[in-house]
Structure formats: structure tokens, C-alpha cells
Design a protein around this motif. Structure first.
Motif, PDB file in Angstrom:
ATOM      1  N   VAL A  54      -2.333  -5.289  32.582  1.00  0.00           N
ATOM      2  CA  VAL A  54      -1.697  -4.009  32.913  1.00  0.00           C
ATOM      3  C   VAL A  54      -2.553  -2.853  32.415  1.00  0.00           C
ATOM      4  N   SER A  55      -2.972  -2.927  31.158  1.00  0.00           N
ATOM      5  CA  SER A  55      -3.812  -1.863  30.593  1.00  0.00           C
ATOM      6  C   SER A  55      -5.237  -1.925  31.117  1.00  0.00           C
ATOM      7  N   LEU A  56      -5.755  -3.134  31.303  1.00  0.00           N
ATOM      8  CA  LEU A  56      -7.117  -3.267  31.817  1.00  0.00           C
ATOM      9  C   LEU A  56      -7.236  -2.676  33.219  1.00  0.00           C
ATOM     10  N   PHE A  57      -6.176  -2.825  34.013  1.00  0.00           N
ATOM     11  CA  PHE A  57      -6.154  -2.261  35.367  1.00  0.00           C
ATOM     12  C   PHE A  57      -6.403  -0.754  35.326  1.00  0.00           C
ATOM     13  N   LYS A  58      -5.651  -0.066  34.467  1.00  0.00           N
ATOM     14  CA  LYS A  58      -5.788   1.386  34.368  1.00  0.00           C
ATOM     15  C   LYS A  58      -7.182   1.758  33.853  1.00  0.00           C
ATOM     16  N   HIS A  59      -7.668   0.992  32.904  1.00  0.00           N
ATOM     17  CA  HIS A  59      -8.998   1.241  32.342  1.00  0.00           C
ATOM     18  C   HIS A  59     -10.071   1.108  33.434  1.00  0.00           C
ATOM     19  N   HIS A  60      -9.958   0.078  34.267  1.00  0.00           N
ATOM     20  CA  HIS A  60     -10.943  -0.137  35.328  1.00  0.00           C
ATOM     21  C   HIS A  60     -10.923   1.003  36.347  1.00  0.00           C
ATOM     22  N   LEU A  61      -9.717   1.467  36.707  1.00  0.00           N
ATOM     23  CA  LEU A  61      -9.631   2.564  37.676  1.00  0.00           C
ATOM     24  C   LEU A  61     -10.223   3.846  37.091  1.00  0.00           C
ATOM     25  N   ASN A  62      -9.952   4.089  35.804  1.00  0.00           N
ATOM     26  CA  ASN A  62     -10.508   5.283  35.144  1.00  0.00           C
ATOM     27  C   ASN A  62     -12.034   5.254  35.139  1.00  0.00           C
ATOM     28  N   ASN A  63     -12.598   4.037  35.113  1.00  0.00           N
ATOM     29  CA  ASN A  63     -14.053   3.877  35.142  1.00  0.00           C
ATOM     30  C   ASN A  63     -14.599   3.705  36.560  1.00  0.00           C
ATOM     31  N   ASN A  64     -13.718   3.941  37.535  1.00  0.00           N
ATOM     32  CA  ASN A  64     -14.101   3.831  38.954  1.00  0.00           C
ATOM     33  C   ASN A  64     -14.596   2.425  39.322  1.00  0.00           C
ATOM     34  N   ASP A  65     -14.062   1.432  38.609  1.00  0.00           N
ATOM     35  CA  ASP A  65     -14.421   0.031  38.882  1.00  0.00           C
ATOM     36  C   ASP A  65     -13.277  -0.599  39.672  1.00  0.00           C
ATOM     37  N   GLY A 100     -10.481  -3.608  38.945  1.00  0.00           N
ATOM     38  CA  GLY A 100      -9.097  -3.137  38.995  1.00  0.00           C
ATOM     39  C   GLY A 100      -8.245  -3.999  39.903  1.00  0.00           C
ATOM     40  N   VAL A 101      -8.793  -4.370  41.041  1.00  0.00           N
ATOM     41  CA  VAL A 101      -8.072  -5.231  41.990  1.00  0.00           C
ATOM     42  C   VAL A 101      -7.785  -6.591  41.374  1.00  0.00           C
ATOM     43  N   GLN A 102      -8.742  -7.157  40.668  1.00  0.00           N
ATOM     44  CA  GLN A 102      -8.544  -8.462  40.020  1.00  0.00           C
ATOM     45  C   GLN A 102      -7.399  -8.405  39.010  1.00  0.00           C
ATOM     46  N   ALA A 103      -7.399  -7.332  38.211  1.00  0.00           N
ATOM     47  CA  ALA A 103      -6.331  -7.172  37.212  1.00  0.00           C
ATOM     48  C   ALA A 103      -4.979  -6.962  37.896  1.00  0.00           C
ATOM     49  N   MET A 104      -4.977  -6.134  38.950  1.00  0.00           N
ATOM     50  CA  MET A 104      -3.738  -5.849  39.667  1.00  0.00           C
ATOM     51  C   MET A 104      -3.145  -7.112  40.283  1.00  0.00           C
ATOM     52  N   ASN A 105      -3.965  -7.923  40.900  1.00  0.00           N
ATOM     53  CA  ASN A 105      -3.466  -9.138  41.552  1.00  0.00           C
ATOM     54  C   ASN A 105      -2.834 -10.100  40.543  1.00  0.00           C
ATOM     55  N   LEU A 132      -2.970   3.138  45.206  1.00  0.00           N
ATOM     56  CA  LEU A 132      -2.973   3.924  46.443  1.00  0.00           C
ATOM     57  C   LEU A 132      -3.759   5.214  46.275  1.00  0.00           C
ATOM     58  N   ILE A 133      -3.504   5.896  45.164  1.00  0.00           N
ATOM     59  CA  ILE A 133      -4.200   7.161  44.900  1.00  0.00           C
ATOM     60  C   ILE A 133      -5.701   6.910  44.738  1.00  0.00           C
ATOM     61  N   PHE A 134      -6.030   5.810  44.084  1.00  0.00           N
ATOM     62  CA  PHE A 134      -7.440   5.481  43.830  1.00  0.00           C
ATOM     63  C   PHE A 134      -8.208   5.211  45.126  1.00  0.00           C
ATOM     64  N   ILE A 135      -7.560   4.535  46.100  1.00  0.00           N
ATOM     65  CA  ILE A 135      -8.279   4.109  47.327  1.00  0.00           C
ATOM     66  C   ILE A 135      -8.121   5.108  48.469  1.00  0.00           C
TER      67      ILE A 135
END
Length: 340
Positions: free
Chosen positions: A221-232, A236-241, A262-265
Motif C-alpha cells: 500500500v505504501s510502496l505503491f504511493k512511493h512508486h507513483l511519487n517517483n514516477n515509477d 506502482g502497477v505491481q504493488a497495486m495488483n 487514474l490521476i497518475f495515468i
């Protein structure tokens, strides 16, 4: 020569016994006045009998005569302080009158008889707003006898006030050191750091959780947000799934993650297939119609093709949704797809 004759003792004992049984009989039919009258006779015959005062306390309590009830129970404890139920009587009076401050004094004594009264003490600390003492005791009980829903609710209430959060952070750090495989402590600490915008520390705890418990879905959950913040987006998709596939994570968190994705993509069409997959996890969600909401998301951005695509997806399983039909009609019109 001054000694009482044996016959007189027997008569007095018979008189006491008769009066005492009469009090029990009258109390049983809730005739408290007559019960107390009978007990007054007992008190004259045996002025230091703790059981008599205890029974008087119960009858006064039945009358809601709280002062005399408390005084009677207190007298019983003075004669025999080792009887737990005399103290319980005083506690009952305090509880009935909502005298929580005095109840704390009594319960502290009752804990000497039975450790389970510590649960009552937690509630009393909450009622008297002694949150610092409540938090210390909650953590102590969690450590020694395990967590309960009631205590966890109290704890959540206390931690809404930021001044108690530092103490709780220290407690959770200590708990993680003691019990590195206990997932709930990591989760609680991550949330505390996140609520205080300490994202770097939240990430540290997340990585520690992932290291200690590699199978933990919560770490993602936290790693997902961290990845999006780093534009990775890929990570992020791997963590989200992983989170969306988990039955341990609350659906509200999953919906929030999907919204963030959604906002990210928004301007990244390469993630369209990943969005399709993410939506499929919500097919059985009866509370939120995810495909429809995503259609509205693109609708508000005037991305009519994508809006129509998700309206169509929603209408396959909800063909009678009139609102979505109107929204789709507008999307088709904006794209001049008049045939449709």
C-alpha cells in the motif's frame, strides 16, 4: 458471673437468624423497606457483622438510596477488607451515580483481587479523559493479554489528538523490536507517520515490513504511493495488483489507490491495459460501480472515447442504468458518432 448464660446466647442467635432470613425474603420480593428493618434488628444483635452491612448496602441500592448504600458497603469493607464483593458493591454505587473518579479508587483496589478489572480501569480513564493513563494501560494490556476491539477503538480515539501520537510511535517502535513478525504494529506506525506527513519515515517502516514479512500485502500500500511519487509506474502497477488481489485490505483503500492510479495515468496511454486489469478486480463490488465512475472521470476531462468505453463496460452488467445511458449518449454526441 458476668458471662452470658448459654440459653441467652442461643435465643439471641435464633433472633438474629430469623431476622436475617426475613431480610432475604423481603429483598427477594423487592420489599426493601422491610428488608432494611429486619437488618437493623440484626445490626443491634451483631453490630460488627460485615455480612449485615453488605446486605443493607444491596437493599439501599435497590431503593436507589446511593449514599446509605455506599456507606453500608464501605462499613463492610472496614470490618472485612478481604472480601472482594464488598468492594464490588461500592463500585456498583459509583457506576450507578457516574462517580467515575471514585470508581477509579475502588477499581484500583479490586485489581488486587482480580486482574480482569484492569479492563474497567481503561474505560474509567476514558470516561474521566485521562487519556495518557488510558494509553499506557492499553499498551500494557495489549502486551500481556492481547488486543481487544474495545481497547483498539479507545486507542484510535486517543490518537486522534496529535499530542498522544509521539508516545504511541515510541511504543510501536518498541513493539516492532520485540515482535518483528507482528504485522499490525508496522501498519499502525505507517498510518501514524502518513497522517503526520512523515512520508520518509513511513517508507522506512514499509521497507522494514517488507523485509521482515515478505508476504505482507500491507507493505505494498505504501510502496505503491512511493512508486507513483517517483514516477515509477511499472513498480506502482505491481504493488497495486498485489493489493487489489488481497482479501486482507479494506475496499476503501483499494478504491483510493485506483483513484490515485487514474490521476497518475491521465496522459499515459501505455497504462490502459493495466487500468483494465485493475477494474476487473472490482467486478463483484456492489457498493461502487467502478467502470461507471471511471467513465465519469474521463467524461469530466472531455475524453469522450474513454468515457464511452467505460460506460459501455458498465452497461453490460447494468443495462437498465438510465443515468449512464444519458452520459453515454452525450459522449457519442460530442464525438459526432450519430449512428450510435
Amino acid at each position: 458471673m458476668a458471662q452470658t448464660e448459654p440459653e441467652a446466647i442461643a435465643v439471641a442467635e435464633d433472633e438474629f437468624q430469623n431476622a436475617f432470613y426475613e431480610s432475604l425474603l423481603q429483598k427477594g420480593i423487592e420489599n426493601y423497606d422491610k428488608a432494611i428493618t429486619a437488618l437493623e434488628k440484626c445490626k443491634k444483635l451483631q453490630p460488627n457483622n460485615d455480612v449485615v452491612y453488605f446486605e443493607m448496602g444491596k437493599n439501599y441500592l435497590g431503593q436507589k438510596n446511593y449514599k446509605d448504600s455506599y456507606d453500608s458497603f464501605e462499613k463492610a469493607t472496614q470490618i472485612n477488607p478481604k472480601n472482594q464483593w464488598y468492594w464490588v458493591g461500592m463500585y456498583d454505587v459509583c457506576y450507578e451515580t457516574k462517580d467515575f473518579a471514585q470508581a477509579i479508587v475502588i477499581v484500583t483496589k479490586l485489581i488486587e483481587f482480580k486482574k480482569e478489572y484492569q479492563e474497567d480501569l481503561v474505560s474509567l480513564y476514558m470516561n474521566t479523559q485521562q487519556f495518557d493513563k488510558a494509553l499506557v494501560l492499553i499498551n500494557e494490556l495489549n502486551d500481556t493479554v492481547g488486543k481487544t476491539d474495545q481497547r483498539e477503538n479507545y486507542k484510535a480515539q486517543i490518537l486522534r489528538e496529535s499530542k498522544y501520537q509521539n508516545a504511541e510511535k515510541e511504543n510501536l517502535i518498541d513493539q516492532i523490536k520485540k515482535f518483528p513478525k507482528e504485522e499490525s504494529n508496522y501498519i499502525a506506525l505507517i498510518f501514524l507517520y502518513s497522517e503526520n506527513n512523515q512520508e520518509d519515515k513511513a517508507l522506512e517502516v514499509t521497507k522494514q515490513l517488507e523485509k521482515e514479512i515478505p508476504t505482507s500485502d500491507w507493505a505494498q500500500v505504501s510502496l505503491f504511493k512511493h512508486h507513483l511519487n517517483n514516477n515509477d509506474g511499472v513498480s506502482g502497477v505491481q504493488a497495486m495488483n498485489k493489493v487489489l488481489a488481497s482479501d486482507k485490505i479494506d475496499s476503501k483503500i483499494k478504491h483510493r489507490m485506483l483513484n490515485e492510479f487514474l490521476i497518475f495515468i491521465k496522459d499515459k496511454p501505455e497504462f490502459d491495459k493495466d487500468l483494465e486489469k485493475a477494474i476487473s478486480y472490482f467486478d463483484g463490488d456492489k457498493e461502487v460501480k467502478v467502470a461507471k465512475e471511471i467513465g465519469k472521470f474521463y467524461h469530466n476531462k472531455s475524453d469522450w472515447d474513454k468515457a464511452a468505453k467505460y460506460y459501455e463496460k458498465h452497461l453490460k452488467s447494468n443495462p437498465e442504468d438510465f443515468e449512464t445511458q444519458l452520459l453515454m449518449l452525450q459522449a457519442y454526441t460530442e464525438k459526432q458518432r450519430f449512428d450510435l
